[in-house]
Write a protein that holds these residues in place. Structure first.
Motif, PDB file in Angstrom:
ATOM      1  N   ASP A  50      -9.063  -5.252  -1.503  1.00  0.00           N
ATOM      2  CA  ASP A  50      -9.100  -6.365  -2.639  1.00  0.00           C
ATOM      3  C   ASP A  50      -8.024  -6.194  -3.808  1.00  0.00           C
ATOM      4  OD1 ASP A  50     -12.726  -5.868  -2.791  1.00  0.00           O
ATOM      5  OD2 ASP A  50     -11.466  -7.451  -1.628  1.00  0.00           O
ATOM      6  N   TRP A  51      -7.782  -4.955  -4.155  1.00  0.00           N
ATOM      7  CA  TRP A  51      -6.627  -4.590  -5.068  1.00  0.00           C
ATOM      8  C   TRP A  51      -5.433  -4.721  -4.287  1.00  0.00           C
ATOM      9  CZ3 TRP A  51      -6.124  -3.416 -10.281  1.00  0.00           C
ATOM     10  CH2 TRP A  51      -7.336  -3.256 -11.042  1.00  0.00           C
ATOM     11  N   ALA A  52      -5.375  -4.149  -3.098  1.00  0.00           N
ATOM     12  CA  ALA A  52      -4.151  -4.330  -2.396  1.00  0.00           C
ATOM     13  C   ALA A  52      -3.561  -5.604  -2.309  1.00  0.00           C
ATOM     14  CB  ALA A  52      -4.314  -3.707  -1.044  1.00  0.00           C
ATOM     15  N   ALA A  53      -4.486  -6.860  -1.815  1.00  0.00           N
ATOM     16  CA  ALA A  53      -4.276  -8.098  -1.745  1.00  0.00           C
ATOM     17  C   ALA A  53      -3.575  -8.575  -3.094  1.00  0.00           C
ATOM     18  CB  ALA A  53      -5.375  -9.004  -1.095  1.00  0.00           C
ATOM     19  N   ALA A  54      -4.294  -8.315  -4.176  1.00  0.00           N
ATOM     20  CA  ALA A  54      -3.982  -8.809  -5.450  1.00  0.00           C
ATOM     21  C   ALA A  54      -2.752  -8.318  -5.806  1.00  0.00           C
ATOM     22  CB  ALA A  54      -5.191  -8.468  -6.543  1.00  0.00           C
ATOM     23  N   LEU A  55      -2.497  -6.756  -5.636  1.00  0.00           N
ATOM     24  CA  LEU A  55      -1.235  -6.482  -5.976  1.00  0.00           C
ATOM     25  C   LEU A  55      -0.140  -6.874  -5.131  1.00  0.00           C
ATOM     26  CD1 LEU A  55      -0.058  -4.579  -8.445  1.00  0.00           C
ATOM     27  CD2 LEU A  55      -0.208  -2.641  -6.685  1.00  0.00           C
ATOM     28  N   VAL A  56      -0.070  -7.105  -4.063  1.00  0.00           N
ATOM     29  CA  VAL A  56       0.891  -7.690  -2.992  1.00  0.00           C
ATOM     30  C   VAL A  56       1.128  -9.013  -3.382  1.00  0.00           C
ATOM     31  CG1 VAL A  56       1.581  -8.146  -0.923  1.00  0.00           C
ATOM     32  CG2 VAL A  56       0.742  -5.966  -1.375  1.00  0.00           C
ATOM     33  N   ALA A  57       0.312  -9.714  -3.790  1.00  0.00           N
ATOM     34  CA  ALA A  57       0.421 -11.322  -4.166  1.00  0.00           C
ATOM     35  C   ALA A  57       1.138 -11.328  -5.536  1.00  0.00           C
ATOM     36  CB  ALA A  57      -0.985 -12.139  -4.235  1.00  0.00           C
ATOM     37  N   ALA A  58       1.066 -10.468  -6.491  1.00  0.00           N
ATOM     38  CA  ALA A  58       1.740 -10.392  -7.475  1.00  0.00           C
ATOM     39  C   ALA A  58       3.018  -9.719  -7.394  1.00  0.00           C
ATOM     40  CB  ALA A  58       0.941  -9.544  -8.824  1.00  0.00           C
ATOM     41  N   VAL A  59       3.458  -8.733  -6.537  1.00  0.00           N
ATOM     42  CA  VAL A  59       4.334  -7.950  -6.362  1.00  0.00           C
ATOM     43  C   VAL A  59       4.874  -8.023  -5.161  1.00  0.00           C
ATOM     44  CG1 VAL A  59       5.656  -6.155  -7.180  1.00  0.00           C
ATOM     45  CG2 VAL A  59       3.645  -6.625  -8.435  1.00  0.00           C
ATOM     46  N   PRO A  60       5.220  -8.960  -4.257  1.00  0.00           N
ATOM     47  CA  PRO A  60       5.522  -8.994  -2.949  1.00  0.00           C
ATOM     48  C   PRO A  60       6.358  -7.970  -2.734  1.00  0.00           C
ATOM     49  CG  PRO A  60       6.175 -11.084  -3.764  1.00  0.00           C
ATOM     50  CD  PRO A  60       5.474 -10.418  -4.968  1.00  0.00           C
ATOM     51  N   GLN A  61       7.422  -7.692  -3.529  1.00  0.00           N
ATOM     52  CA  GLN A  61       8.694  -6.894  -3.213  1.00  0.00           C
ATOM     53  C   GLN A  61       7.918  -5.200  -2.753  1.00  0.00           C
ATOM     54  OE1 GLN A  61       8.527  -8.642  -5.659  1.00  0.00           O
ATOM     55  NE2 GLN A  61       9.689  -7.877  -7.483  1.00  0.00           N
ATOM     56  N   TRP A  62       6.772  -5.114  -3.154  1.00  0.00           N
ATOM     57  CA  TRP A  62       6.311  -3.510  -2.957  1.00  0.00           C
ATOM     58  C   TRP A  62       5.426  -3.685  -1.792  1.00  0.00           C
ATOM     59  CZ3 TRP A  62       3.855  -1.523  -8.273  1.00  0.00           C
ATOM     60  CH2 TRP A  62       4.964  -1.243  -9.158  1.00  0.00           C
ATOM     61  N   ALA A  63       5.594  -4.742  -0.886  1.00  0.00           N
ATOM     62  CA  ALA A  63       4.772  -4.803   0.339  1.00  0.00           C
ATOM     63  C   ALA A  63       4.988  -3.473   1.169  1.00  0.00           C
ATOM     64  CB  ALA A  63       4.913  -5.979   0.946  1.00  0.00           C
ATOM     65  N   GLY A  64       6.381  -3.120   1.255  1.00  0.00           N
ATOM     66  CA  GLY A  64       6.660  -2.096   1.898  1.00  0.00           C
ATOM     67  C   GLY A  64       6.164  -0.803   1.734  1.00  0.00           C
ATOM     68  N   LEU A  65       5.617  -0.437   0.460  1.00  0.00           N
ATOM     69  CA  LEU A  65       5.355   0.645   0.134  1.00  0.00           C
ATOM     70  C   LEU A  65       3.960   1.400   0.723  1.00  0.00           C
ATOM     71  CD1 LEU A  65       6.144   0.506  -3.626  1.00  0.00           C
ATOM     72  CD2 LEU A  65       7.527   1.609  -2.020  1.00  0.00           C
ATOM     73  N   GLY A  66       3.315   0.424   1.624  1.00  0.00           N
ATOM     74  CA  GLY A  66       2.340   1.051   2.455  1.00  0.00           C
ATOM     75  C   GLY A  66       0.967   0.055   1.818  1.00  0.00           C
ATOM     76  N   LEU A  67       1.134  -0.715   0.994  1.00  0.00           N
ATOM     77  CA  LEU A  67      -0.056  -1.550   0.508  1.00  0.00           C
ATOM     78  C   LEU A  67      -0.658  -2.437   1.516  1.00  0.00           C
ATOM     79  CD1 LEU A  67       1.405  -2.609  -2.990  1.00  0.00           C
ATOM     80  CD2 LEU A  67      -0.373  -0.897  -2.594  1.00  0.00           C
ATOM     81  N   MET A  68       0.366  -2.989   2.517  1.00  0.00           N
ATOM     82  CA  MET A  68      -0.299  -3.703   3.503  1.00  0.00           C
ATOM     83  C   MET A  68      -1.161  -3.240   4.368  1.00  0.00           C
ATOM     84  SD  MET A  68       0.934  -7.086   2.921  1.00  0.00           S
ATOM     85  CE  MET A  68       1.602  -7.904   4.196  1.00  0.00           C
ATOM     86  N   GLU A  69      -0.842  -1.971   4.757  1.00  0.00           N
ATOM     87  CA  GLU A  69      -1.511  -1.136   5.618  1.00  0.00           C
ATOM     88  C   GLU A  69      -2.916  -0.822   5.163  1.00  0.00           C
ATOM     89  OE1 GLU A  69       1.817  -0.111   5.104  1.00  0.00           O
ATOM     90  OE2 GLU A  69       2.464  -1.243   7.203  1.00  0.00           O
ATOM     91  N   VAL A  70      -3.101  -1.218   4.093  1.00  0.00           N
ATOM     92  CA  VAL A  70      -4.593  -0.926   3.446  1.00  0.00           C
ATOM     93  C   VAL A  70      -5.349  -2.070   3.801  1.00  0.00           C
ATOM     94  CG1 VAL A  70      -5.983  -0.625   1.402  1.00  0.00           C
ATOM     95  CG2 VAL A  70      -3.622   0.431   1.559  1.00  0.00           C
ATOM     96  N   LEU A  71      -4.827  -3.369   4.147  1.00  0.00           N
ATOM     97  CA  LEU A  71      -5.656  -4.362   4.593  1.00  0.00           C
ATOM     98  C   LEU A  71      -5.810  -4.582   6.189  1.00  0.00           C
ATOM     99  CD1 LEU A  71      -3.317  -7.120   2.440  1.00  0.00           C
ATOM    100  CD2 LEU A  71      -5.570  -6.137   2.018  1.00  0.00           C
ATOM    101  N   SER A  72      -6.829  -5.193   6.419  1.00  0.00           N
ATOM    102  CA  SER A  72      -6.978  -5.141   7.817  1.00  0.00           C
ATOM    103  C   SER A  72      -5.672  -6.226   8.548  1.00  0.00           C
ATOM    104  CB  SER A  72      -8.032  -6.255   8.297  1.00  0.00           C
ATOM    105  OG  SER A  72      -8.099  -7.470   7.579  1.00  0.00           O
ATOM    106  N   PRO A  73      -5.386  -6.051   9.818  1.00  0.00           N
ATOM    107  CA  PRO A  73      -4.275  -6.819  10.146  1.00  0.00           C
ATOM    108  C   PRO A  73      -4.559  -8.414  10.099  1.00  0.00           C
ATOM    109  CG  PRO A  73      -4.920  -5.502  11.889  1.00  0.00           C
ATOM    110  CD  PRO A  73      -5.876  -5.119  10.746  1.00  0.00           C
ATOM    111  N   GLU A  74      -5.802  -8.856  10.202  1.00  0.00           N
ATOM    112  CA  GLU A  74      -5.894 -10.397   9.621  1.00  0.00           C
ATOM    113  C   GLU A  74      -5.542 -10.719   8.378  1.00  0.00           C
ATOM    114  OE1 GLU A  74      -8.142  -8.922  13.082  1.00  0.00           O
ATOM    115  OE2 GLU A  74      -8.546  -8.457  10.982  1.00  0.00           O
ATOM    116  N   ALA A  75      -6.109  -9.671   7.542  1.00  0.00           N
ATOM    117  CA  ALA A  75      -5.769 -10.001   5.956  1.00  0.00           C
ATOM    118  C   ALA A  75      -4.309 -10.034   5.698  1.00  0.00           C
ATOM    119  CB  ALA A  75      -6.834  -9.056   5.243  1.00  0.00           C
ATOM    120  N   CYS A  76      -3.672  -9.062   6.337  1.00  0.00           N
ATOM    121  CA  CYS A  76      -2.361  -8.919   6.131  1.00  0.00           C
ATOM    122  C   CYS A  76      -1.413 -10.064   6.632  1.00  0.00           C
ATOM    123  CB  CYS A  76      -1.925  -7.723   7.206  1.00  0.00           C
ATOM    124  SG  CYS A  76      -0.521  -6.760   6.506  1.00  0.00           S
ATOM    125  N   GLN A  77      -1.879 -10.857   7.720  1.00  0.00           N
ATOM    126  CA  GLN A  77      -1.166 -11.859   8.405  1.00  0.00           C
ATOM    127  C   GLN A  77      -1.538 -13.213   7.413  1.00  0.00           C
ATOM    128  OE1 GLN A  77      -1.538 -12.262  12.521  1.00  0.00           O
ATOM    129  NE2 GLN A  77      -1.269 -10.100  12.705  1.00  0.00           N
TER     130      GLN A  77
END
Lengths: 441, 507
Positions: B377-404
């Motif tokens: 939940d926090w991963a999704a929230a943070l990535v939505a706010a700071v998309p340029q940090w997506a590459g730091l591994g936050l997206m991998e916390v999410l399920s593939p479906e949530a990621c997409q």
């Protein structure tokens, strides 16, 4: 088309790895402007870097290829790609009858060429005899020189060759080429690579030097030998046989299964193709030998292992007839699903001894083995059955593939035996003949 | 008849004489019997060189003709593999595998392996050596390829020491005795995996086994093994982990800190939370904002609890040393704690932090915490706010479906062509699982008129292969003459290959 080609067989027809790779990339239907096939041929148009599209065509029976691209390689990547498409995406080639002019013209020309008799070499028997005598004289002179050189080497001792430069061997080899004995030249060049390389190099060297000496001595007594032995000696010297010699040959009709194919790179862009054929009815082994003299030039007929042909083979005279010429016309058949008439290890070695007795120059010797299991030992790989084991040649790199194919159970294998080691060329696995020479996949 | 041994001895004698030269000594022709002896007797002794060569030729021929098969005790042969096996993939699928192992489209090999495993098929025999070798070169392939080895593959792997990784992985010791035996004899790479497997079934036993051999293990091994305790982590592990906080090796201590932080009831977790709560406060009221006091010192207790006094925060955050200490402590607290404590959702808290002066510290600390505690939940929230940090591994916390889904949302939210600067770009880069049809379509639509064609071959790995024709159509439209540019070609080739190979495996 009566026979099925596989992707591996297509890959084995490529002149080099780069062509195979390039052909793979082109083997996508959407990249071609047009693709079609008929009864005996398949063709397509590919837009290359030129203004007009390249026209590529294949005659299925041969197979024979033609392409209008400027590449010097043969078959070119377009022809290979078209073969891949034929094998992997047959629906992409729509049936078209009659074929366009540029296809039917080529097919007609090929048919005409096949009927015309090849005129090569001197025509009249008298002229032929004269050339022969001249060649005999040149060879005799050359081999005499070789004999003197061999004796010098034997006198001074083999230990002296360790420090010798390549020139030492090359000069004599060049002399043999001048003397029209190319096989001898080849063997001399091979010798250059022996000293100091393996621990048993003196033994290897002495064996080959002994053989060369035997050739030289044999030539001196050529007329005293029976005709088959004469033919074998000439063959061993590298005296090319002509079609005219085949008039005394024996024609054998059978369904021949291609058990193995090996291409060797010789000197100066000369390539040698050995295709081993097994007569499923007669149980005879035959060897079709072909030379290709330029880098891009194709072999006349490329038959990958697993192909089955019904044909006449005309055997060259020999003490142990193996070499044969494929006679046209021939038909491609469905391959059998299992080996027939192979031998156990001891039996195969006995057959080798028999062959040596009839033709001491036979090398390599075809060995179809019935049911052997690959085994890995400290000093290399073996294949063995209850009669014993045969070592595999060190140049055979894919022992593990053989192991994987066998799964520990015996399998039928075909390879070339050189007196010391076996080079597996193919193996039967799950009802199919797997080509080991072309590499896996 | 000259025996095989006699022939060999005779030839060896000839070799010896040949090395020295026939000038020095006459060729040794004794030792032959029967017809061979007769032949050798005919050689002219007055011509020693010729006699030597002639004898060599004759004896060698004799030897070759009499070559006996090597006696091999058939017990030396390994027993045949189990014939009862998964069924082999089809010939065409085998051809696809061969191409990938030869280097063509090798990046989708994992996809092929997974699809073959789900179809319950095994790899073809002739590709087994190449496949097992590939597992050696790329350890990431080991897990997926184990599933397609079949009985034949495991049998083969057992025979070659280089491939023992496959055999080890296949064995799962059932009983305690078997486990202890395997534990003692397994290779260094394999023991962590063994421990992880035992943890899954019997966490207490695994910890006990580890404790017993703890003192003899190297620092590297201790850190590796400690990391395996993440499986089945529970409060009973606390005493052992607490003792590991005093270990000699820094890596072991860090590993222990991370694990203790993931146990909310542990002393370390609770004390860290206390410390942070004294420093970070959410001020409610008219202007909702965060108030932060930086820690004054980094005492022994804090250091033992995982705060490195010399830690340098990432340069992009522009934080000082004391902020760095707080950052480390923030990392150890599970982000969900904050939602509970301040009774606000992650999106709101991230938003509040984003507007204040402590944005870098809070976002930075929370992003580390999200990675440690894997909070989607926090991963999704943070990535939505700071998309340029997506590459730091936050997206991998999410399920593939949530990621997409996130990427799709961002894609739809911003107009404009798809290129490096588009906000959805970093999220798309992180979607490294097969894409849904809707994401594929959305990306394709946006590529029109964009300048991102060079990314196409990378995306082709994930795009939905069912849409191959549509991809072809969109990328080709407007072309009167088919001039194929390289990335488009590569993309189409890869997509077509994936479609073919998946179709073949599914059939």
């Amino acid at each position: 088309m009566t026979a099925r080609w596989t992707s591996e067989q297509v890959a084995s027809m490529a002149p080099d790895a780069a062509s195979a790779k390039a052909a793979r990339k082109l083997a996508a239907p959407h990249r071609w402007l047009s693709l079609a096939r008929g009864e005996t041929a398949a063709w397509g148009e590919y837009q290359g870097s030129g203004r007009d599209p390249y026209r590529t065509q294949i005659e299925l029976a041969g197979p024979a290829f033609k392409c209008s691209c400027p590449s010097r390689k043969f078959p070119c990547k377009h022809a290979l790609a078209l073969m891949y498409l034929l094998v992997e995406h047959p629906d992409a080639l729509r049936p078209q009858d009659p074929p366009p002019d540029w296809v039917s013209d080529w097919l007609a020309r090929r048919a005409r060429r096949a009927q015309a008799s090849p005129a090569s070499g001197p025509a009249t028997p008298a002229a032929r005899a004269k050339t022969r005598a001249k060649r005999r004289k040149t060879m005799a002179a050359g081999l005499e020189e070789l004999e003197r050189w061999l004796r010098d080497l034997a006198r001074q001792g083999l230990a002296t060759v360790e420090g010798q430069p390549y020139r030492f061997w090359e000069t004599m080899a060049a002399r043999m080429v001048d003397a029209q004995a190319p096989a001898v030249a080849r063997q001399l060049r091979d010798l250059a690579g022996l000293p100091g390389v393996r621990a048993d190099w003196p033994e290897q060297l002495l064996r080959r030097l002994g053989r060369l000496y035997l050739l030289a001595e044999g030539l001196k007594r050529l007329d005293q030998l029976p005709p088959p032995a004469q033919a074998d000696l000439r063959s061993a010297l590298g005296w090319a046989l002509r079609q005219e010699d085949l008039a005394q040959g024996q024609a054998v009709h059978d369904r021949w299964l291609v058990l193995g194919r090996r291409v060797e790179e010789l000197e100066a862009k000369l390539r040698l193709q050995r295709t081993w054929l097994w007569g499923t009815g007669t149980g005879r082994m035959a060897l079709s030998l072909e030379f290709a003299h330029r880098a891009g030039k194709p072999f006349e007929s490329v038959f990958p292992p697993g192909l089955c042909l019904e044909a006449d083979l005309l055997f060259y005279p020999s003490g142990y007839p193996l070499r044969a010429a494929l006679q046209e016309p021939y038909t491609l058949l469905e391959p059998p699903d299992g080996p027939t008439g192979h031998l156990p290890a001891a039996g195969a070695l006995a057959a080798y001894a028999q062959a040596l007795a009839q033709n001491p120059w036979v090398d390599p010797f075809p060995m179809p083995l019935q049911a052997v299991v690959p085994l890995r030992q400290e000093d290399g790989w073996l294949v063995c059955d209850e009669t014993g084991g045969l070592p595999l040649r060190r140049s055979f790199q894919i022992g593990w593939h053989l192991m994987a194919l066998s799964g520990g159970s015996p399998l039928a294998l075909f390879g070339e035996w050189d007196g010391d080691g076996l080079l597996p060329l193919s193996a039967w696995a799950e009802g199919r003949l797997v080509d080991l020479e072309a590499g896996p996949g | 008849m000259t025996s095989a041994g006699g022939t060999q001895a005779l030839f060896e004698a000839l070799v010896g004489a040949a090395l020295l030269g026939s000038e020095r000594q006459p060729p040794p022709l004794a030792g032959a019997e029967g017809p061979l002896a007769d032949l050798l007797a005919r050689l002219d002794p007055a011509d020693p060189a010729g006699a030597l060569l002639g004898a060599a030729a004759a004896v060698d021929l004799y030897r070759r003709a009499g070559y006996p098969p090597r006696p091999v005790p058939l017990e030396a042969a390994p027993p045949a593999c189990d014939r009862h096996d998964l069924s082999r993939v089809s010939d065409r699928a085998a051809a696809h595998l061969a191409r990938m192992l030869a280097g063509e489209h090798s990046q989708v090999l994992p996809e092929w392996l997974e699809a073959a495993a789900s179809a319950g098929r095994r790899a073809p025999e002739e590709q087994l050596p190449a496949l097992l070798d590939a597992g050696l070169d790329q350890p990431k392939l080991q897990e997926p390829l184990l599933a397609v080895l079949g009985a034949r593959g495991r049998w083969l792997a057992a025979l070659n020491p280089r491939w023992h990784y496959a055999q080890e992985a296949a064995e799962t010791p059932e009983t305690e005795v078997a486990f202890t035996q395997a534990w003692e004899t397994a290779s260094a790479e394999h023991r962590p995996r063994l421990l992880a497997r035992l943890r899954a079934s019997n966490p207490a036993l695994a910890r006990q086994v580890l404790q017993e051999s703890w003192s003899q293990e190297s620092a590297w091994a201790r850190a590796e093994f400690l990391a395996q305790l993440a499986v089945g982590l529970g409060p009973q592990d606390e005493p052992f982990l607490e003792s590991a906080l005093d270990d000699r090796s820094q890596t072991v201590r860090s590993a222990a800190v991370d694990l203790l932080a993931r146990l909310p009831t542990s002393r370390l977790s609770q004390q860290t939370l206390e410390r942070v709560c004294q420093l970070v406060n959410l001020k409610t009221g008219r202007a909702v904002r965060f108030e932060i006091t930086l820690p004054q010192g980094c005492d022994q207790a804090m250091q033992r609890d995982g705060v490195d006094p010399k830690f340098k925060p990432p340069a992009s955050l522009k934080l000082g040393q004391k902020a760095g200490w707080l950052l480390q402590m923030l990392r150890l607290v599970p982000p969900a704690t904050w939602s509970r404590l301040w009774k606000q959702g992650p999106a709101e808290l991230v938003g509040i932090a984003g507007k204040g002066k402590w944005r870098a510290l809070l976002h930075g600390g929370w992003s580390e915490a999200i990675l440690l505690h894997q909070d989607p939940d926090w991963a999704a929230a943070l990535v939505a706010a700071v998309p340029q940090w997506a590459g730091l591994g936050l997206m991998e916390v999410l399920s593939p479906e949530a990621c997409q889904a996130l990427a799709l949302e961002k894609l739809r939210a911003s107009r404009g062509p798809l290129n490096d600067r588009h906000p959805a770009a970093p999220l798309l880069e992180c979607c490294r699982q097969p894409w849904s049809a809707s994401l594929t379509r959305a990306v394709l639509e946006r590529l029109r008129g964009g300048s991102w064609h060079y990314r196409l071959p990378a995306f082709a790995r994930y795009m939905d292969p069912a849409l191959t024709d549509k991809v072809h159509h969109i990328l080709r439209e407007g072309d009167k003459k088919p001039t194929y540019s390289q990335p488009v070609d590569d993309c189409l080739a890869l997509l077509a290959f994936r479609r073919e190979m998946l179709k073949e495996l599914a059939s």
